[in-house]
Design a protein around this motif. Sequence first.
Motif, PDB file in Angstrom:
ATOM      1  N   LYS A 229       0.829  -1.206   0.000  1.00 17.72           N
ATOM      2  CA  LYS A 229       0.000   0.000   0.000  1.00 17.72           C
ATOM      3  C   LYS A 229       0.865   1.258   0.000  1.00 17.72           C
ATOM      4  O   LYS A 229       0.475   2.309  -0.536  1.00 17.72           O
ATOM      5  N   LEU A 230       2.058   1.153   0.594  1.00 17.00           N
ATOM      6  CA  LEU A 230       2.962   2.299   0.670  1.00 17.00           C
ATOM      7  C   LEU A 230       3.286   2.846  -0.724  1.00 17.00           C
ATOM      8  O   LEU A 230       3.403   4.062  -0.912  1.00 17.00           O
ATOM      9  N   ALA A 231       3.409   1.958  -1.686  1.00 18.61           N
ATOM     10  CA  ALA A 231       3.750   2.373  -3.045  1.00 18.61           C
ATOM     11  C   ALA A 231       2.676   3.288  -3.643  1.00 18.61           C
ATOM     12  O   ALA A 231       2.980   4.152  -4.474  1.00 18.61           O
ATOM     13  N   THR A 232       1.444   3.110  -3.230  1.00 23.89           N
ATOM     14  CA  THR A 232       0.352   3.932  -3.774  1.00 23.89           C
ATOM     15  C   THR A 232       0.364   5.344  -3.210  1.00 23.89           C
ATOM     16  O   THR A 232      -0.311   6.227  -3.740  1.00 23.89           O
ATOM     17  N   TYR A 233       1.112   5.573  -2.122  1.00 25.50           N
ATOM     18  CA  TYR A 233       1.166   6.896  -1.504  1.00 25.50           C
ATOM     19  C   TYR A 233       2.218   7.805  -2.131  1.00 25.50           C
ATOM     20  O   TYR A 233       2.263   8.997  -1.820  1.00 25.50           O
ATOM     21  N   LEU A 234       3.068   7.253  -2.952  1.00 24.85           N
ATOM     22  CA  LEU A 234       4.139   8.053  -3.547  1.00 24.85           C
ATOM     23  C   LEU A 234       3.556   9.113  -4.477  1.00 24.85           C
ATOM     24  O   LEU A 234       2.705   8.819  -5.313  1.00 24.85           O
ATOM     25  N   ASP A 235       4.052  10.337  -4.330  1.00 25.60           N
ATOM     26  CA  ASP A 235       3.566  11.429  -5.175  1.00 25.60           C
ATOM     27  C   ASP A 235       4.690  12.428  -5.394  1.00 25.60           C
ATOM     28  O   ASP A 235       5.868  12.132  -5.169  1.00 25.60           O
TER      29      ASP A 235
ATOM     30  N   LEU B 220       3.405  17.615  12.371  1.00 25.12           N
ATOM     31  CA  LEU B 220       4.599  17.403  11.546  1.00 25.12           C
ATOM     32  C   LEU B 220       4.278  17.574  10.068  1.00 25.12           C
ATOM     33  O   LEU B 220       5.025  18.229   9.331  1.00 25.12           O
ATOM     34  N   ALA B 221       3.184  16.977   9.628  1.00 19.69           N
ATOM     35  CA  ALA B 221       2.814  17.062   8.211  1.00 19.69           C
ATOM     36  C   ALA B 221       2.588  18.511   7.787  1.00 19.69           C
ATOM     37  O   ALA B 221       3.044  18.950   6.720  1.00 19.69           O
ATOM     38  N   LYS B 222       1.885  19.262   8.625  1.00 19.01           N
ATOM     39  CA  LYS B 222       1.573  20.650   8.289  1.00 19.01           C
ATOM     40  C   LYS B 222       2.804  21.548   8.335  1.00 19.01           C
ATOM     41  O   LYS B 222       2.874  22.558   7.629  1.00 19.01           O
ATOM     42  N   GLY B 223       3.799  21.170   9.145  1.00 18.72           N
ATOM     43  CA  GLY B 223       4.984  22.012   9.280  1.00 18.72           C
ATOM     44  C   GLY B 223       6.130  21.647   8.364  1.00 18.72           C
ATOM     45  O   GLY B 223       7.183  22.289   8.401  1.00 18.72           O
ATOM     46  N   SER B 224       5.955  20.624   7.529  1.00 22.82           N
ATOM     47  CA  SER B 224       7.044  20.139   6.673  1.00 22.82           C
ATOM     48  C   SER B 224       6.995  20.753   5.284  1.00 22.82           C
ATOM     49  O   SER B 224       5.928  21.114   4.776  1.00 22.82           O
ATOM     50  N   THR B 225       8.159  20.849   4.672  1.00 22.83           N
ATOM     51  CA  THR B 225       8.240  21.308   3.284  1.00 22.83           C
ATOM     52  C   THR B 225       7.652  20.254   2.352  1.00 22.83           C
ATOM     53  O   THR B 225       6.886  20.581   1.433  1.00 22.83           O
ATOM     54  N   TYR B 226       8.021  19.006   2.588  1.00 22.29           N
ATOM     55  CA  TYR B 226       7.486  17.871   1.836  1.00 22.29           C
ATOM     56  C   TYR B 226       7.084  16.792   2.831  1.00 22.29           C
ATOM     57  O   TYR B 226       7.737  16.621   3.872  1.00 22.29           O
ATOM     58  N   VAL B 227       6.015  16.074   2.515  1.00 22.58           N
ATOM     59  CA  VAL B 227       5.517  15.045   3.427  1.00 22.58           C
ATOM     60  C   VAL B 227       5.541  13.688   2.734  1.00 22.58           C
ATOM     61  O   VAL B 227       5.012  13.532   1.623  1.00 22.58           O
ATOM     62  N   LEU B 228       6.146  12.695   3.405  1.00 20.27           N
ATOM     63  CA  LEU B 228       6.167  11.321   2.913  1.00 20.27           C
ATOM     64  C   LEU B 228       5.173  10.522   3.738  1.00 20.27           C
ATOM     65  O   LEU B 228       5.309  10.398   4.956  1.00 20.27           O
ATOM     66  N   ASN B 229       4.174   9.982   3.061  1.00 19.40           N
ATOM     67  CA  ASN B 229       3.069   9.303   3.727  1.00 19.40           C
ATOM     68  C   ASN B 229       3.430   7.860   4.050  1.00 19.40           C
ATOM     69  O   ASN B 229       3.639   7.041   3.143  1.00 19.40           O
ATOM     70  N   THR B 230       3.517   7.531   5.331  1.00 19.75           N
ATOM     71  CA  THR B 230       3.803   6.155   5.751  1.00 19.75           C
ATOM     72  C   THR B 230       2.639   5.605   6.591  1.00 19.75           C
ATOM     73  O   THR B 230       2.833   4.866   7.551  1.00 19.75           O
ATOM     74  N   THR B 231       1.434   5.964   6.197  1.00 19.63           N
ATOM     75  CA  THR B 231       0.239   5.518   6.904  1.00 19.63           C
ATOM     76  C   THR B 231       0.078   4.000   6.803  1.00 19.63           C
ATOM     77  O   THR B 231       0.293   3.413   5.739  1.00 19.63           O
ATOM     78  N   VAL B 232      -0.294   3.371   7.907  1.00 23.08           N
ATOM     79  CA  VAL B 232      -0.652   1.948   7.902  1.00 23.08           C
ATOM     80  C   VAL B 232      -2.047   1.818   8.517  1.00 23.08           C
ATOM     81  O   VAL B 232      -2.439   2.609   9.378  1.00 23.08           O
ATOM     82  N   ASP B 233      -2.777   0.827   8.070  1.00 22.63           N
ATOM     83  CA  ASP B 233      -4.141   0.633   8.584  1.00 22.63           C
ATOM     84  C   ASP B 233      -4.136   0.200  10.045  1.00 22.63           C
ATOM     85  O   ASP B 233      -5.002   0.584  10.830  1.00 22.63           O
TER      86      ASP B 233
ATOM     87  N   VAL C  20      11.177   1.074   4.819  1.00 22.46           N
ATOM     88  CA  VAL C  20      11.097   0.888   3.359  1.00 22.46           C
ATOM     89  C   VAL C  20      11.100   2.232   2.644  1.00 22.46           C
ATOM     90  O   VAL C  20      11.741   2.392   1.598  1.00 22.46           O
ATOM     91  N   MET C  21      10.407   3.218   3.203  1.00 25.59           N
ATOM     92  CA  MET C  21      10.415   4.546   2.590  1.00 25.59           C
ATOM     93  C   MET C  21      11.831   5.117   2.590  1.00 25.59           C
ATOM     94  O   MET C  21      12.268   5.744   1.613  1.00 25.59           O
ATOM     95  N   GLY C  22      12.566   4.893   3.670  1.00 20.59           N
ATOM     96  CA  GLY C  22      13.958   5.344   3.720  1.00 20.59           C
ATOM     97  C   GLY C  22      14.815   4.646   2.679  1.00 20.59           C
ATOM     98  O   GLY C  22      15.660   5.275   2.034  1.00 20.59           O
TER      99      GLY C  22
END
Length: 321
Positions: free
Chosen positions: A24-30, A132-145, A164-166
Amino acid sequence: MITKENILATAKKTILSESEAITKLATYLDENFSKAVQSIFESKGRLIVTGIGKSAIIAQKMVATFNSTGTPSLFLHASEAIHGDLGMVQKEDVIICISKSGNSPEIKVLVPLLTRFGNTLIGMTGNMTSFLAKGSTYVLNTTVDAEACLINLAPTNSTTAQLVMGDALAVCLMELRDFKAEDFAVYHPGGALGKKLLLRVKNMIEHSLKPMVSPEDSVKKAIFEISEKRLGVTAVIENNIVIGIITDGDVRRMLNDRDSIADLTAREIMTKNPKMVTSETMAVEALNILEDFSITQLIVTDNGEYKGVLHLHDILKEGIV
């Protein structure tokens, strides 16, 4: 009741849960991801990776991976940062801050401090509406259910997603830097890995003996040369060129076939066109040749000049197998 089946079932469930989270992590890449990679690549400073708790452990692993693949990195513990360690952050550094919730007290204190000098802040979080998300220049989504553990508390799927994102960041940066095996070797000079990437034949034959006979020498002399130099082989040299070799195997076969060796010369029993390498040949490449041809020695020559014999035992002693 604890049974083998129950244990294996839980283990499989955990692995499948984590693999699904990664998928699912792969679908969050943008675009955030690509811009984050570009900002790290173009930075004239270092990459600072910070986090707290289990995320701090993941941050340390990321730093190790980045450093070994050409991206200079430092680990900054989030709780220590607000007690003096912020001094390690320089104006041109890019910062990755890792937090599952993105709302922990330490993160809320740290984020404004990390961005006060205009540093690019890359937030890695499982909560896209977090501080953290609101204060970042770019946000990497590592959400898990959910986490893989039965009580949905122990960081399992979430830390795997961060890890894995790293890795994805590191591999992208390697590709942008055209990072090759030779570069990797520079950062891994020790141990078996370093030797596989760096060790050359010349490093193993610097003090080796050079058994040799001329083609018209007697077989008896060849046998003495093989025995004295203890490499199981001697080169046959004519006009300073290796024209063949005699191995202890050649000697045994000759003795099986003949009753007398008094009149035999080295030329008559040598093996022509022996396998040869240069002193610049990588040790692992030489090992592959030995394995491919099921032999234990290689003649080493440079521009036709005989340099010595590389024996399988020389490679084994280096511990690269």
